[in-house]
Scaffold this active site. Structure first.
Site, PDB file in Angstrom:
ATOM      1  N   ASP A  74       0.905  -1.192  -0.019  1.00 47.25           N
ATOM      2  CA  ASP A  74       0.114  -0.069  -0.015  1.00 47.25           C
ATOM      3  C   ASP A  74       0.891   1.278   0.011  1.00 47.25           C
ATOM      4  O   ASP A  74       1.792   1.440   0.799  1.00 47.25           O
ATOM      5  CB  ASP A  74      -0.835  -0.062   1.351  1.00 47.25           C
ATOM      6  N   ASP A  96      -3.012   2.653  -6.217  1.00 44.40           N
ATOM      7  CA  ASP A  96      -1.968   2.833  -4.936  1.00 44.40           C
ATOM      8  C   ASP A  96      -1.828   1.652  -4.295  1.00 44.40           C
ATOM      9  O   ASP A  96      -1.166   1.573  -3.294  1.00 44.40           O
ATOM     10  CB  ASP A  96      -2.435   3.969  -4.037  1.00 44.40           C
ATOM     11  N   GLU A  97      -2.490   0.290  -4.745  1.00 41.84           N
ATOM     12  CA  GLU A  97      -2.200  -0.989  -4.074  1.00 41.84           C
ATOM     13  C   GLU A  97      -1.999  -2.189  -4.977  1.00 41.84           C
ATOM     14  O   GLU A  97      -2.681  -2.060  -6.071  1.00 41.84           O
ATOM     15  CB  GLU A  97      -3.614  -1.277  -3.344  1.00 41.84           C
TER      16      GLU A  97
END
Length: 413
Positions: free
Chosen positions: A11, A136-137
DNA sequence: TCTGGGGTCCTAGGACCC
DNA sequence: TCTGGGGTCCTAGGACCC
């Protein structure tokens, strides 16, 4: 040594805000929120400080949250801003009351996408089995990667963290665990810029004390219901029988909850997947009325159809189900959709079908949002064959006579 | 001026087929 | 004429996620 399944969840830390801080390092350590959208803060700054490097723009030139006007929500808050209780998905107005002195920047989607591609590319060079979970992950399968078993995955996690930081200047947090469910929770244990290793034997000590909401799949509604049933931690759920959970939450969800609370999850890391639908929607600056603001709504509606069509074309897809979404001033949502007898990516066809949907929905109350969606997608050129000639597709509804919808351009209108 | 935008998946009733 | 299941598709809404 036998290999055990090791799955990582990575993350990026305050991703949208961190990306902005690379350009405006003078804001480091300050409460900054990203979001809102409509204000073109960058342009404003660039106008006033034309020729000056971005890093030299004085801090007092940046707009303050207390001066923000609009309906946006916060996408990301820096850690200093989070100290004030400000967090993502929070309305800007509420955030402004909590932290009026925070600075506001709009989301720069192009920049975010660039950094997203960059960090994912770096990960794939080190460990090829990567599942995209948004900008974003990612999940990463460490199991068969050289070094992926050392120290439970910590060595490989450290290497990935270091590689991303050296290439981009961005930090991330990583959890490594026996499966995706636990890895996702683990990546939050040591944020920002942390690594957390969880083993199967740690479920009781590390997972059961957590509030139910921490599990990926229990949202605000289920949390509320669990609280009403006096269950507050994942351990509380694990203490219930499967039958009891099924009785209270249904076969699928109750059964899943039971497995999840015991830390069991055998979902694979999915490297490739096809999109199911594409949509465009917009919330208006002020609520609009179907009749009084007909022209404005009509233009927005047609524009949304054009943008979905463009998205489909650019990505090489066609779709068969056309739908609309309305949000009323009281925040109720209505959707209508219609399945065509053929696949399309054509703006006018989408506009026509969406217009038919529009006729089946209540246009009395004022609207705050309008959306257009195309579902039942197929790759262009790979559409499933239509029924053979001379046969009638029983599922295809009779093609409706096209009459103009309320938002249609009218002669003289 | 509370509450963005882009998604996925599930449920449940009705139509329709075998 | 009455009584069935199983299965798929369509549609609307809702929960949830990033």
């Amino acid at each position: 040594m036998t290999r055990i399944r090791r799955i990582a969840h990575l993350d990026m830390d305050a991703f949208f805000a961190s990306v902005e801080l690379l350009r405006y390092p003078q804001l480091k350590g300050l409460p900054v929120v990203i979001g809102g959208g409509r204000r073109k803060v960058d342009e404003l700054l660039l106008d006033r400080y034309a020729g000056l490097p971005l890093a030299k723009i004085p801090i007092d030139a940046f707009p303050l949250l207390k001066d923000y006007v609009g309906r946006g929500v916060i996408t990301t808050a820096t850690y200093p801003a989070r100290q004030f209780g400000v967090g993502s998905a929070m309305g800007m107005m509420k955030a402004a009351r909590l932290c009026p002195q925070a600075l506001v920047l709009p989301v720069d989607f192009d920049q975010v996408r660039r950094f997203s591609r960059a960090f994912k590319g770096i990960i794939r060079e080190i460990a090829p089995l990567v599942e995209d979970r948004g900008v974003d992950e990612v999940y990463i399968d460490f199991t068969d990667v050289p070094g992926g078993q050392r120290e439970g995955g910590r060595v490989l996690a450290r290497l990935i963290q270091k590689s991303i930081f050296e290439a981009t200047g961005l930090t991330c947090s990583i959890g490594v665990a026996p499966n995706k469910l636990i890895a996702k929770m683990a990546s939050e244990f040591d944020k920002p810029n942390g690594i957390s290793i969880v083993y199967e034997a740690d479920v009781q000590s590390k997972i059961w004390p957590l509030p139910v909401r921490k599990i990926n799949g229990i949202g605000p509604k289920s949390e509320e219901k669990l609280h009403r049933l006096h269950l507050h931690t994942l351990g509380d759920i694990a203490a219930q029988s499967r039958e009891w959970l099924v009785d209270n939450f249904g076969q699928a969800y109750g059964g899943w909850m039971h497995e999840a609370s015991w830390g069991r999850d055998d979902r694979p890391v999915v490297v490739e997947s096809e999109p199911v639908s594409m949509s465009r929607e917009t919330t208006f600056d002020r609520d609009l009325h179907a009749v009084r603001d007909r022209q404005e709504l009509g233009a927005i509606f047609t524009d949304l159809c054009g943008r979905v069509a463009e998205d489909l074309r650019r990505k090489g897809y066609v779709g068969k189900t056309i739908g609309i979404k309305l949000r009323y001033d009281d925040f109720r949502t209505a959707t209508r959709d219609q399945t065509l007898d053929h696949y399309t990516a054509d703006a006018a066809t989408i506009r026509r079908a969406a217009g038919q949907c529009l006729k089946r929905v209540d246009l009395g109350p004022r609207l705050r949002l309008l959306g257009v969606r195309v579902g039942k997608l197929a790759k262009l050129g790979e559409e499933p064959a239509p029924p053979a000639k001379g046969q009638v597709d029983p599922q295809a509804h009779a093609v409706q006579q096209h009459t103009p919808d309320l938002f249609a351009d009218q002669p003289g209108g």
